[in-house]
Design an enzyme around this catalytic site. Structure first.
Site, PDB file in Angstrom:
ATOM      1  N   ASN A  40     110.211  30.526  70.246  1.00 37.50           N
ATOM      2  CA  ASN A  40     109.350  30.007  71.293  1.00 37.50           C
ATOM      3  C   ASN A  40     109.927  28.748  71.927  1.00 37.50           C
ATOM      4  O   ASN A  40     110.084  28.658  73.152  1.00 37.50           O
ATOM      5  CB  ASN A  40     107.966  29.730  70.697  1.00 37.50           C
ATOM      6  CG  ASN A  40     106.852  29.889  71.706  1.00 37.50           C
ATOM      7  OD1 ASN A  40     106.852  30.816  72.508  1.00 37.50           O
ATOM      8  ND2 ASN A  40     105.897  28.988  71.675  1.00 37.50           N
ATOM      9  N   PHE A  41     110.270  27.763  71.093  1.00 37.36           N
ATOM     10  CA  PHE A  41     110.722  26.481  71.638  1.00 37.36           C
ATOM     11  C   PHE A  41     112.169  26.536  72.108  1.00 37.36           C
ATOM     12  O   PHE A  41     112.512  25.967  73.148  1.00 37.36           O
ATOM     13  CB  PHE A  41     110.529  25.383  70.592  1.00 37.36           C
ATOM     14  CG  PHE A  41     110.404  24.014  71.188  1.00 37.36           C
ATOM     15  CD1 PHE A  41     109.504  23.755  72.211  1.00 37.36           C
ATOM     16  CD2 PHE A  41     111.193  22.966  70.733  1.00 37.36           C
ATOM     17  CE1 PHE A  41     109.388  22.490  72.766  1.00 37.36           C
ATOM     18  CE2 PHE A  41     111.082  21.694  71.289  1.00 37.36           C
ATOM     19  CZ  PHE A  41     110.184  21.455  72.304  1.00 37.36           C
ATOM     20  N   ARG A  61     119.335  35.631  66.472  1.00 37.33           N
ATOM     21  CA  ARG A  61     119.706  36.330  65.250  1.00 37.33           C
ATOM     22  C   ARG A  61     119.578  37.849  65.385  1.00 37.33           C
ATOM     23  O   ARG A  61     120.220  38.592  64.648  1.00 37.33           O
ATOM     24  CB  ARG A  61     118.806  35.876  64.091  1.00 37.33           C
ATOM     25  CG  ARG A  61     118.960  34.436  63.686  1.00 37.33           C
ATOM     26  CD  ARG A  61     117.935  34.056  62.618  1.00 37.33           C
ATOM     27  NE  ARG A  61     118.038  32.668  62.223  1.00 37.33           N
ATOM     28  CZ  ARG A  61     118.838  32.219  61.267  1.00 37.33           C
ATOM     29  NH1 ARG A  61     119.616  33.070  60.608  1.00 37.33           N
ATOM     30  NH2 ARG A  61     118.882  30.940  60.966  1.00 37.33           N
ATOM     31  N   GLY A 171     107.896  15.506  70.471  1.00 32.76           N
ATOM     32  CA  GLY A 171     106.784  15.029  71.291  1.00 32.76           C
ATOM     33  C   GLY A 171     105.823  16.146  71.615  1.00 32.76           C
ATOM     34  O   GLY A 171     106.035  17.307  71.231  1.00 32.76           O
ATOM     35  N   LYS A 226     102.935  15.580  61.413  1.00 33.76           N
ATOM     36  CA  LYS A 226     101.816  15.972  62.285  1.00 33.76           C
ATOM     37  C   LYS A 226     101.407  17.416  62.063  1.00 33.76           C
ATOM     38  O   LYS A 226     100.248  17.781  62.262  1.00 33.76           O
ATOM     39  CB  LYS A 226     102.158  15.695  63.752  1.00 33.76           C
ATOM     40  CG  LYS A 226     103.393  16.410  64.286  1.00 33.76           C
ATOM     41  CD  LYS A 226     103.082  17.758  64.891  1.00 33.76           C
ATOM     42  CE  LYS A 226     104.347  18.444  65.383  1.00 33.76           C
ATOM     43  NZ  LYS A 226     104.076  19.802  65.888  1.00 33.76           N
TER      44      LYS A 226
END
Length: 399
Positions: A40-41, A61, A171, A226
């Site tokens: 996703n990122f 991959r 962030g 977080k």
């Protein structure tokens, strides 16, 4: 109380002298970038850089992703509705050839922390330290078996000099909103300030703003911690609790993060920035967060194994919770929310029982940093060849 980083203040320009390794000069525009990871990122950052007119290669991959992407310029698994820029080429599943690795200006790592060590071990023989690409890491987590931050993994696999030049981005940045060009800001940090500046320049666009710093340990801890509190927030919502409870978890979570980070040796100010409270607020407040979703489903009574099997992607907060528990036990830090998440995930504690026990704790001071700080960071800095005597010498060398 002063932490390791407040004694050797990272915002001072003399901190730039720490590393002697720098990446190759970048072109003013149209950099050549290799992104490791087509999740996703990784996909969204590849799209952002491609949209910024850089030449991008994205390593995956799975062969089916490589073929599908190069044929249709879409990712068949992540961001499936998004059409990617034509200047992105998928490569893999074999490790990219050393000729490609040494021809690029930037290597960007967007693979889960638990797989990073093996990837870097395979990659290291192809890296030319005298012609080093800019190294950027966006993974968020703590390695389970070693309890290592990414900095230490880099040092173990690639050497201290490369680790000191590594750059970290973190962030509040959901992938879907980045590819939609919604205004986003992130923190960019490195021990080598010029490298952080290069990474910021690479990503910076009117809709994507970068703020630089030189506390990569704090940035890493923020990104890892977080996720643990996002699980707690999801659990609360899954149990049916509402705004008061979520606000409590976010605020007390930030307090615990700051306490843990300060005891570790990071600057407490880092946790007040985008990588700290910014990302914490985002992941604790949205069902788009994988870690929040894990917590929410736990709160609804599902079992962890079933959640992980059907989640569809990796929630870094689950393995990270194990590492965080080891850290708070080693440091002797009071972090009851993080400890409760660990008990629910790995000790079979009922979510309602965990909440009840948290609320029944005796009154305590709201804000308190640990009386001692910095031993884990000192050990890591020593591995990088940055012991406190050297830092002290650097501090006074330009006075």
């Amino acid at each position: 109380m002063r932490t390791l980083f407040s004694r050797f203040h990272p915002t001072h320009s003399r901190f730039r002298l720490i590393s002697m390794v720098h990446s190759k000069p970048q072109p003013a525009s149209n950099s050549k970038v290799l992104v490791f990871g087509a999740g996703n990122f990784g996909s969204c950052l590849a799209s952002h850089l491609g949209d910024s007119q850089h030449e991008v290669y994205m390593w995956a991959r799975e062969e089916k992703i490589v073929k599908h992407f190069n044929l249709l310029h879409r990712n068949p698994v992540y961001l499936t509705d998004h059409s990617f820029p034509l200047n992105i080429t998928a490569v893999g599943p074999q490790m990219p050839h050393r000729n490609l690795i040494n021809s690029v200006d930037v290597l960007l790592f967007a693979i889960p922390t638990q797989f990073l060590r093996a990837t870097l071990q395979t990659l290291r023989p192809s890296l030319d330290i005298d012609n080093l690409p800019l190294l950027i890491f966006v993974n968020k987590g703590i390695e389970v078996d070693t309890n290592a931050l990414t900095l230490e993994i880099i040092a173990d696999t690639c050497g201290a000099e490369i680790a000191k030049a590594a750059t970290f981005i973190s962030g509040p940045s959901f992938a879907k909103e980045i590819v939609e060009r919604q205004p986003t800001s992130v923190s960019v940090a490195s021990f080598t300030e010029t490298e952080a500046d290069k990474a910021a320049a690479l990503f910076h666009q009117p809709h994507f703003r970068c703020y630089t710093g030189v506390d990569p340990i704090g940035i890493e801890l923020s990104g890892a911690l977080k996720n643990v509190y996002a699980i707690a927030s999801g659990m609360s919502d899954g149990l049916g609790f509402q705004n008061n409870t979520r606000a409590m978890i976010i605020t007390r979570g930030l307090s615990e993060m700051t306490c843990i980070g300060s005891a570790y040796g990071a600057s407490p100010l880092t946790f007040l920035g985008l990588a700290g409270v910014g990302d914490l607020f985002l992941t604790c407040s949205s069902s788009n967060s994988r870690n929040y979703t894990v917590g929410y489903r736990l709160g609804k009574g599902e079992k962890l194994d079933a959640i992980i099997e059907t989640l569809g992607s990796i929630a870094e907060g689950v393995p990270t919770t194990k590492g965080v528990k080891k850290i708070i036990d080693e440091l002797g830090v009071q972090a009851p929310i993080a400890s409760s998440v660990y008990d629910v995930l790995f000790s079979g504690k009922d979510t309602r029982a965990a909440v009840r026990e948290l609320m029944e704790l005796p009154p305590s001071r709201e804000l308190e940093l640990p009386p001692t700080a910095g031993e884990p960071a000192r050990r890591l800095l020593a591995k990088l060849g940055l012991d406190t005597e050297q830092l002290n010498h650097l501090k006074h060398s330009n006075t």
